[in-house]
Enzyme design. Sequence first.
Site, PDB file in Angstrom:
ATOM      1  N   ASP A  96      74.792 -81.728 -21.645  1.00  0.00           N
ATOM      2  CA  ASP A  96      75.209 -82.405 -20.415  1.00  0.00           C
ATOM      3  C   ASP A  96      76.463 -81.706 -19.891  1.00  0.00           C
ATOM      4  O   ASP A  96      76.363 -80.762 -19.115  1.00  0.00           O
ATOM      5  CB  ASP A  96      75.414 -83.891 -20.740  1.00  0.00           C
ATOM      6  CG  ASP A  96      75.835 -84.718 -19.535  1.00  0.00           C
ATOM      7  OD1 ASP A  96      75.373 -84.419 -18.435  1.00  0.00           O
ATOM      8  OD2 ASP A  96      76.630 -85.658 -19.706  1.00  0.00           O
ATOM      9  N   THR A 100      80.297 -81.478 -26.356  1.00  0.00           N
ATOM     10  CA  THR A 100      79.940 -81.678 -27.766  1.00  0.00           C
ATOM     11  C   THR A 100      79.619 -80.341 -28.430  1.00  0.00           C
ATOM     12  O   THR A 100      80.095 -80.039 -29.530  1.00  0.00           O
ATOM     13  CB  THR A 100      78.728 -82.630 -27.876  1.00  0.00           C
ATOM     14  OG1 THR A 100      79.067 -83.851 -27.219  1.00  0.00           O
ATOM     15  CG2 THR A 100      78.358 -82.906 -29.320  1.00  0.00           C
ATOM     16  N   TRP A 153      70.129 -89.373 -15.275  1.00  0.00           N
ATOM     17  CA  TRP A 153      70.192 -89.990 -16.598  1.00  0.00           C
ATOM     18  C   TRP A 153      68.827 -89.891 -17.274  1.00  0.00           C
ATOM     19  O   TRP A 153      67.812 -90.275 -16.698  1.00  0.00           O
ATOM     20  CB  TRP A 153      70.658 -91.444 -16.521  1.00  0.00           C
ATOM     21  CG  TRP A 153      70.894 -91.990 -17.896  1.00  0.00           C
ATOM     22  CD1 TRP A 153      70.100 -92.843 -18.593  1.00  0.00           C
ATOM     23  CD2 TRP A 153      72.013 -91.680 -18.749  1.00  0.00           C
ATOM     24  NE1 TRP A 153      70.643 -93.088 -19.842  1.00  0.00           N
ATOM     25  CE2 TRP A 153      71.816 -92.380 -19.961  1.00  0.00           C
ATOM     26  CE3 TRP A 153      73.142 -90.863 -18.609  1.00  0.00           C
ATOM     27  CZ2 TRP A 153      72.718 -92.300 -21.031  1.00  0.00           C
ATOM     28  CZ3 TRP A 153      74.033 -90.800 -19.672  1.00  0.00           C
ATOM     29  CH2 TRP A 153      73.818 -91.510 -20.858  1.00  0.00           C
ATOM     30  N   ILE A 154      68.819 -89.374 -18.478  1.00  0.00           N
ATOM     31  CA  ILE A 154      67.582 -89.234 -19.248  1.00  0.00           C
ATOM     32  C   ILE A 154      67.461 -90.445 -20.167  1.00  0.00           C
ATOM     33  O   ILE A 154      68.410 -90.774 -20.886  1.00  0.00           O
ATOM     34  CB  ILE A 154      67.602 -87.948 -20.104  1.00  0.00           C
ATOM     35  CG1 ILE A 154      67.800 -86.712 -19.225  1.00  0.00           C
ATOM     36  CG2 ILE A 154      66.321 -87.831 -20.926  1.00  0.00           C
ATOM     37  CD1 ILE A 154      68.233 -85.456 -19.998  1.00  0.00           C
ATOM     38  N   TYR A 156      65.715 -91.666 -23.396  1.00  0.00           N
ATOM     39  CA  TYR A 156      64.957 -91.210 -24.561  1.00  0.00           C
ATOM     40  C   TYR A 156      64.219 -92.390 -25.190  1.00  0.00           C
ATOM     41  O   TYR A 156      64.657 -93.539 -25.049  1.00  0.00           O
ATOM     42  CB  TYR A 156      65.915 -90.552 -25.561  1.00  0.00           C
ATOM     43  CG  TYR A 156      66.412 -89.216 -25.065  1.00  0.00           C
ATOM     44  CD1 TYR A 156      65.573 -88.108 -25.081  1.00  0.00           C
ATOM     45  CD2 TYR A 156      67.695 -89.075 -24.544  1.00  0.00           C
ATOM     46  CE1 TYR A 156      65.998 -86.877 -24.589  1.00  0.00           C
ATOM     47  CE2 TYR A 156      68.137 -87.847 -24.057  1.00  0.00           C
ATOM     48  CZ  TYR A 156      67.275 -86.754 -24.087  1.00  0.00           C
ATOM     49  OH  TYR A 156      67.698 -85.543 -23.598  1.00  0.00           O
ATOM     50  N   PRO A 157      63.143 -92.122 -25.913  1.00  0.00           N
ATOM     51  CA  PRO A 157      62.389 -93.234 -26.509  1.00  0.00           C
ATOM     52  C   PRO A 157      63.222 -94.041 -27.503  1.00  0.00           C
ATOM     53  O   PRO A 157      62.949 -95.206 -27.724  1.00  0.00           O
ATOM     54  CB  PRO A 157      61.202 -92.532 -27.197  1.00  0.00           C
ATOM     55  CG  PRO A 157      61.577 -91.095 -27.302  1.00  0.00           C
ATOM     56  CD  PRO A 157      62.510 -90.818 -26.168  1.00  0.00           C
TER      57      PRO A 157
END
Length: 159
Positions: A96, A100, A153-154, A156-157
């Site tokens: 992103d 990190t 915005w993703i 995720y499962p």
Amino acid sequence: MEDKLYYSYNDIHNICVEKANTIKKEFVPDVILAIGGGGLIPARIMRSVLDIPIYVVSLSTYDETNNPINEPIIVQWMDFSKLRNKKILVVDEVDDTRKTIEFLVNKLANNEEISEENLGIFVLHNKKKDKVIGINNLSISYYNYGEMVENKWIVYPWD
Ligand code: G4P
Ligand code: MG
């Protein structure tokens, strides 16, 4: 227009298997270093193809009260001497801001036994946006992603 991007476990599985097969030929890692939490599930799926050990560090960019923070904080760390002279594939879910990844790569590259040549990165999703650092300015020799996505915005499962 949809403001979020949704992915199923099946989508994630397919991305991980396809890219692990590519990475197996292009980078040939000896170990996976998963970044928890988001990198854990992708790392485990990729191990089925790569057949190499998984190491883990856990980082967070949220504090105890769930407020976003500027510097990643270490939730759990590992003994980097275990990675000496190994080709390391760092796995996370999303590139992103790249904070990190920058943080972890700098920590890894600070070790004499870990060379730039032995450091590679894989993320499921690379967001199209300005990053805190360019890929060429990271001490890595390999970078790959599953998909390049718009700056949305993703979901995720596992979210
Ligand atoms: P980066 O350095 O990996 O580029 O990301 P950055 O620190 O900017 O991201 C801050 C946090 O937000 C990270 O979670 C990252 O995984 C998460 N994040 C960023 N964009 C998205 C998105 O579109 N969807 C989701 N679901 N998460 C996103 P973290 O603090 O590492 O927590 P964790 O969930 O990995 O445990
Ligand atoms: Mg994360």
